[in-house]
Motif scaffolding. Structure first.
Motif, PDB file in Angstrom:
ATOM      1  N   ILE A 109      44.607  46.833  25.317  1.00 41.28           N
ATOM      2  CA  ILE A 109      43.992  47.168  26.599  1.00 41.28           C
ATOM      3  C   ILE A 109      44.119  45.967  27.523  1.00 41.28           C
ATOM      4  O   ILE A 109      43.770  44.847  27.152  1.00 41.28           O
ATOM      5  CB  ILE A 109      42.495  47.510  26.425  1.00 41.28           C
ATOM      6  N   ASN A 110      44.623  46.194  28.716  1.00 38.06           N
ATOM      7  CA  ASN A 110      44.610  45.178  29.770  1.00 38.06           C
ATOM      8  C   ASN A 110      43.791  45.688  30.940  1.00 38.06           C
ATOM      9  O   ASN A 110      44.099  46.742  31.518  1.00 38.06           O
ATOM     10  CB  ASN A 110      46.026  44.887  30.284  1.00 38.06           C
ATOM     11  N   LEU A 111      42.736  44.974  31.292  1.00 36.57           N
ATOM     12  CA  LEU A 111      41.958  45.280  32.485  1.00 36.57           C
ATOM     13  C   LEU A 111      41.932  44.043  33.371  1.00 36.57           C
ATOM     14  O   LEU A 111      41.712  42.929  32.879  1.00 36.57           O
ATOM     15  CB  LEU A 111      40.525  45.684  32.136  1.00 36.57           C
ATOM     16  N   GLU A 112      42.164  44.241  34.652  1.00 36.81           N
ATOM     17  CA  GLU A 112      42.002  43.164  35.624  1.00 36.81           C
ATOM     18  C   GLU A 112      40.798  43.488  36.503  1.00 36.81           C
ATOM     19  O   GLU A 112      40.646  44.624  36.960  1.00 36.81           O
ATOM     20  CB  GLU A 112      43.246  43.021  36.508  1.00 36.81           C
ATOM     21  N   PHE A 113      39.971  42.490  36.737  1.00 38.02           N
ATOM     22  CA  PHE A 113      38.811  42.690  37.606  1.00 38.02           C
ATOM     23  C   PHE A 113      38.412  41.367  38.236  1.00 38.02           C
ATOM     24  O   PHE A 113      38.598  40.296  37.635  1.00 38.02           O
ATOM     25  CB  PHE A 113      37.630  43.289  36.825  1.00 38.02           C
ATOM     26  N   PRO A 114      37.885  41.396  39.461  1.00 37.09           N
ATOM     27  CA  PRO A 114      37.394  40.167  40.094  1.00 37.09           C
ATOM     28  C   PRO A 114      36.312  39.526  39.235  1.00 37.09           C
ATOM     29  O   PRO A 114      35.448  40.200  38.681  1.00 37.09           O
ATOM     30  CB  PRO A 114      36.830  40.660  41.431  1.00 37.09           C
ATOM     31  N   HIS A 115      36.363  38.211  39.146  1.00 43.59           N
ATOM     32  CA  HIS A 115      35.469  37.461  38.271  1.00 43.59           C
ATOM     33  C   HIS A 115      34.168  37.125  39.001  1.00 43.59           C
ATOM     34  O   HIS A 115      34.194  36.502  40.067  1.00 43.59           O
ATOM     35  CB  HIS A 115      36.174  36.187  37.821  1.00 43.59           C
ATOM     36  N   LEU A 116      33.064  37.523  38.450  1.00 44.67           N
ATOM     37  CA  LEU A 116      31.758  37.278  39.062  1.00 44.67           C
ATOM     38  C   LEU A 116      31.542  35.795  39.356  1.00 44.67           C
ATOM     39  O   LEU A 116      30.943  35.447  40.380  1.00 44.67           O
ATOM     40  CB  LEU A 116      30.648  37.796  38.140  1.00 44.67           C
ATOM     41  N   MET A 117      32.024  34.934  38.489  1.00 43.62           N
ATOM     42  CA  MET A 117      31.815  33.505  38.697  1.00 43.62           C
ATOM     43  C   MET A 117      32.468  33.048  39.993  1.00 43.62           C
ATOM     44  O   MET A 117      31.916  32.212  40.723  1.00 43.62           O
ATOM     45  CB  MET A 117      32.364  32.702  37.516  1.00 43.62           C
ATOM     46  N   ASN A 118      33.622  33.612  40.324  1.00 40.89           N
ATOM     47  CA  ASN A 118      34.276  33.263  41.588  1.00 40.89           C
ATOM     48  C   ASN A 118      33.559  33.883  42.769  1.00 40.89           C
ATOM     49  O   ASN A 118      33.499  33.285  43.853  1.00 40.89           O
ATOM     50  CB  ASN A 118      35.739  33.712  41.558  1.00 40.89           C
ATOM     51  N   LEU A 119      33.020  35.091  42.602  1.00 42.14           N
ATOM     52  CA  LEU A 119      32.240  35.706  43.671  1.00 42.14           C
ATOM     53  C   LEU A 119      31.102  34.787  44.084  1.00 42.14           C
ATOM     54  O   LEU A 119      30.853  34.569  45.270  1.00 42.14           O
ATOM     55  CB  LEU A 119      31.698  37.065  43.214  1.00 42.14           C
ATOM     56  N   ILE A 120      30.420  34.225  43.090  1.00 43.06           N
ATOM     57  CA  ILE A 120      29.294  33.343  43.376  1.00 43.06           C
ATOM     58  C   ILE A 120      29.772  31.990  43.902  1.00 43.06           C
ATOM     59  O   ILE A 120      29.281  31.485  44.914  1.00 43.06           O
ATOM     60  CB  ILE A 120      28.428  33.152  42.119  1.00 43.06           C
ATOM     61  N   ARG A 121      30.762  31.419  43.236  1.00 44.61           N
ATOM     62  CA  ARG A 121      31.234  30.074  43.594  1.00 44.61           C
ATOM     63  C   ARG A 121      31.809  30.036  45.001  1.00 44.61           C
ATOM     64  O   ARG A 121      31.577  29.089  45.766  1.00 44.61           O
ATOM     65  CB  ARG A 121      32.292  29.624  42.577  1.00 44.61           C
ATOM     66  N   PHE A 164      30.414  49.480  41.340  1.00 44.09           N
ATOM     67  CA  PHE A 164      29.123  49.663  40.675  1.00 44.09           C
ATOM     68  C   PHE A 164      28.723  48.430  39.869  1.00 44.09           C
ATOM     69  O   PHE A 164      27.539  48.187  39.649  1.00 44.09           O
ATOM     70  CB  PHE A 164      29.186  50.881  39.749  1.00 44.09           C
ATOM     71  N   SER A 165      29.725  47.647  39.400  1.00 42.93           N
ATOM     72  CA  SER A 165      29.461  46.488  38.545  1.00 42.93           C
ATOM     73  C   SER A 165      30.220  45.273  39.056  1.00 42.93           C
ATOM     74  O   SER A 165      31.299  45.392  39.649  1.00 42.93           O
ATOM     75  CB  SER A 165      29.893  46.773  37.100  1.00 42.93           C
ATOM     76  N   TYR A 166      29.661  44.095  38.781  1.00 44.90           N
ATOM     77  CA  TYR A 166      30.267  42.816  39.140  1.00 44.90           C
ATOM     78  C   TYR A 166      30.304  42.012  37.855  1.00 44.90           C
ATOM     79  O   TYR A 166      29.270  41.682  37.288  1.00 44.90           O
ATOM     80  CB  TYR A 166      29.465  42.160  40.276  1.00 44.90           C
ATOM     81  N   LEU A 167      31.524  41.710  37.402  1.00 44.16           N
ATOM     82  CA  LEU A 167      31.740  41.453  35.981  1.00 44.16           C
ATOM     83  C   LEU A 167      32.013  39.993  35.642  1.00 44.16           C
ATOM     84  O   LEU A 167      32.917  39.355  36.203  1.00 44.16           O
ATOM     85  CB  LEU A 167      32.911  42.307  35.497  1.00 44.16           C
ATOM     86  N   SER A 168      31.258  39.512  34.693  1.00 43.63           N
ATOM     87  CA  SER A 168      31.544  38.249  34.033  1.00 43.63           C
ATOM     88  C   SER A 168      32.175  38.556  32.683  1.00 43.63           C
ATOM     89  O   SER A 168      32.043  39.671  32.152  1.00 43.63           O
ATOM     90  CB  SER A 168      30.260  37.449  33.826  1.00 43.63           C
ATOM     91  N   LEU A 169      32.859  37.582  32.111  1.00 41.56           N
ATOM     92  CA  LEU A 169      33.387  37.763  30.757  1.00 41.56           C
ATOM     93  C   LEU A 169      32.232  37.946  29.782  1.00 41.56           C
ATOM     94  O   LEU A 169      32.320  38.733  28.834  1.00 41.56           O
ATOM     95  CB  LEU A 169      34.245  36.561  30.355  1.00 41.56           C
ATOM     96  N   THR A 170      31.142  37.255  30.008  1.00 42.73           N
ATOM     97  CA  THR A 170      29.960  37.362  29.153  1.00 42.73           C
ATOM     98  C   THR A 170      29.506  38.817  29.037  1.00 42.73           C
ATOM     99  O   THR A 170      29.276  39.320  27.930  1.00 42.73           O
ATOM    100  CB  THR A 170      28.814  36.508  29.725  1.00 42.73           C
ATOM    101  N   ALA A 171      29.387  39.491  30.158  1.00 45.93           N
ATOM    102  CA  ALA A 171      28.944  40.881  30.139  1.00 45.93           C
ATOM    103  C   ALA A 171      29.993  41.789  29.497  1.00 45.93           C
ATOM    104  O   ALA A 171      29.657  42.679  28.706  1.00 45.93           O
ATOM    105  CB  ALA A 171      28.645  41.350  31.557  1.00 45.93           C
ATOM    106  N   VAL A 172      31.267  41.573  29.826  1.00 46.76           N
ATOM    107  CA  VAL A 172      32.322  42.464  29.345  1.00 46.76           C
ATOM    108  C   VAL A 172      32.512  42.345  27.833  1.00 46.76           C
ATOM    109  O   VAL A 172      32.763  43.346  27.148  1.00 46.76           O
ATOM    110  CB  VAL A 172      33.640  42.204  30.101  1.00 46.76           C
TER     111      VAL A 172
END
Length: 407
Positions: free
Chosen positions: A193-205, A217-225
């Motif tokens: 499986i390959n998923l690409e998604f904007p990284h929450l850490m960059n959204l904040i930084r 609906f979701s803003y994704l960190s690797l921790t959550a995923v």
């Protein structure tokens, strides 16, 4: 309200942008006099699984309707990104005519057309009218939303995949557990499986608050995923950091029992998120003020240009622009119009702020003093295209992550 992944009670607001219409709900001229529906645009962070998510959301079929107007092929840089990915993953996984690839949210065939050209069997899963464009270029499409039910249908038809890929879809699904369970069901043993998604850490930084809209609906960190995948019987064994969309992750997933070992880069990325504070409420509690500063600086800039007698137009009728404009309360008295290369958007109006969406050649006709580029992630591409037409008399500016005049 409970977390849509772990069902923990949500108490902590991450960002409140008031009320806004869905960002891709473009209006026709006849709709401008009708009432416009808005929804709260408020994000919470779950202090149990650390998934950041919208407070309320409409039904998916309202947000991604038949006439959904976002076409991936509009951006040349995104087409190039997709072509490079297909070449790379084909080599890594040794894909051939005996393989089978599924792309979830395949849009207009921007990516799968490369597999078609290589003779690798593939299928797009896409519920919106963008599938029409994909089929016209020879990309087979299943016109459905993806989840457990669709995955079961594919599996029962003998269509489990060697590769399931999805670019910028994971954040768009209202039921992230159902979607992830569907990935497991539709994936062959030994598949990837390959998923690409904007990284929450960059959204904040980098203060990318304009990437917040109802369709996300979701803003994704690797921790959550990692936690979401584990609950579904899947495991992330590798990842890449990408520059796309202001900084994204491309994760490599597999069945939990897959013999491939988890690479150290995954643990390193988790440790980096932890060190940045993504498991600490303090990093989330301070984000509202950062968003407010961007909004205030943007409005001050526009008012200053109006007082100086300067004209301002915009480029890119993107969701980013809608979030920024509607949160800032900006209307056509401060920004005259917006241009967009997508024919499907031209002749319509932006939701909420009602800016007219014109073809890009209109910029050359009006020659505004300033052009605000809403999709800042492709700002260099836009400047390169438009400077040749507009010359040195027009200046370009972005508002996010901070107000900046472009060279």
């Amino acid at each position: 309200m409970k977390c849509r992944h772990c069902h923990h009670e949500l108490e902590h607001v991450f960002l409140d942008l008031g009320h806004a219409p869905p960002s891709n709900a473009y209006l026709s001229a006849s709709q401008l006099r009708a009432p416009e529906t808005t929804f709260p645009l408020r994000l919470y962070v779950c202090d149990n699984c650390w998934l950041v998510q919208t407070e309320d959301y409409t039904a998916a079929d309202e947000l991604f309707s038949r006439d959904y107007a976002y076409f991936s092929s509009t951006s040349l840089s995104w087409l190039q990104h997709a072509a490079r990915y297909v070449e790379k993953i084909t080599e890594i996984l040794k894909l051939n005519r005996d393989s089978f690839v599924i792309e979830v949210a395949s849009n207009d065939g921007y990516l799968l057309k490369n597999f078609v050209a290589a003779g690798i069997p593939c299928l797009g899963v896409e519920p919106t009218s963008t599938a029409d464009a994909a089929e016209k270029i020879g990309v087979p499409v299943l016109r459905k939303f993806f989840g457990v039910a669709t995955a079961m249908e594919l599996a029962e038809a003998g269509k489990r995949a060697d590769l399931i890929c999805g670019n910028n879809v994971y954040a768009h699904v209202p039921d992230i557990n159902d979607f992830t369970d569907g990935l497991r069901i539709a994936l062959k043993q030994g598949g990837t499986i390959n998923l690409e998604f904007p990284h929450l850490m960059n959204l904040i930084r980098f203060n990318q608050f304009d990437t917040v809209y109802h369709e996300h609906f979701s803003y994704l960190s690797l921790t959550a995923v990692v936690g979401i995948f584990a609950k579904a019987g899947l495991r992330i064994f590798d990842l890449e950091e990408l520059p796309t969309h202001g900084g994204s992750l491309r994760i490599y997933g597999c069945h939990e029992s897959d013999p491939r070992k988890t690479r150290s880069v995954v643990m390193d990325a988790l440790e980096k998120e932890n060190a940045y504070g993504l498991r600490d409420l303090a990093i989330y509690n301070g984000f509202q003020q950062k968003a407010d500063k961007v909004k205030d600086d943007f409005v001050e800039f526009l008012i200053a240009q109006k007082r100086a007698g300067k004209s301002v137009a915009a480029y890119g009728a993107a969701a980013k622009g809608n979030t920024l404009m509607n949160y800032a309360g900006v209307k056509h008295d401060l920004v005259s119009f917006v241009c967009d290369a997508a024919i499907s958007k031209q002749g319509n109006y932006m939701p909420g702020n009602h800016l007219a969406i014109l073809p890009p050649f209109e910029l050359a006709k009006f020659k505004p003093d300033w052009v605000v580029i809403f999709p800042w992630n492709i700002a260099d591409e836009v400047v390169q295209q438009q400077k040749q037409v507009l010359g040195s008399g027009t200046k370009f500016v972005i508002a996010v992550p901070e107000l900046k005049v472009l060279p």
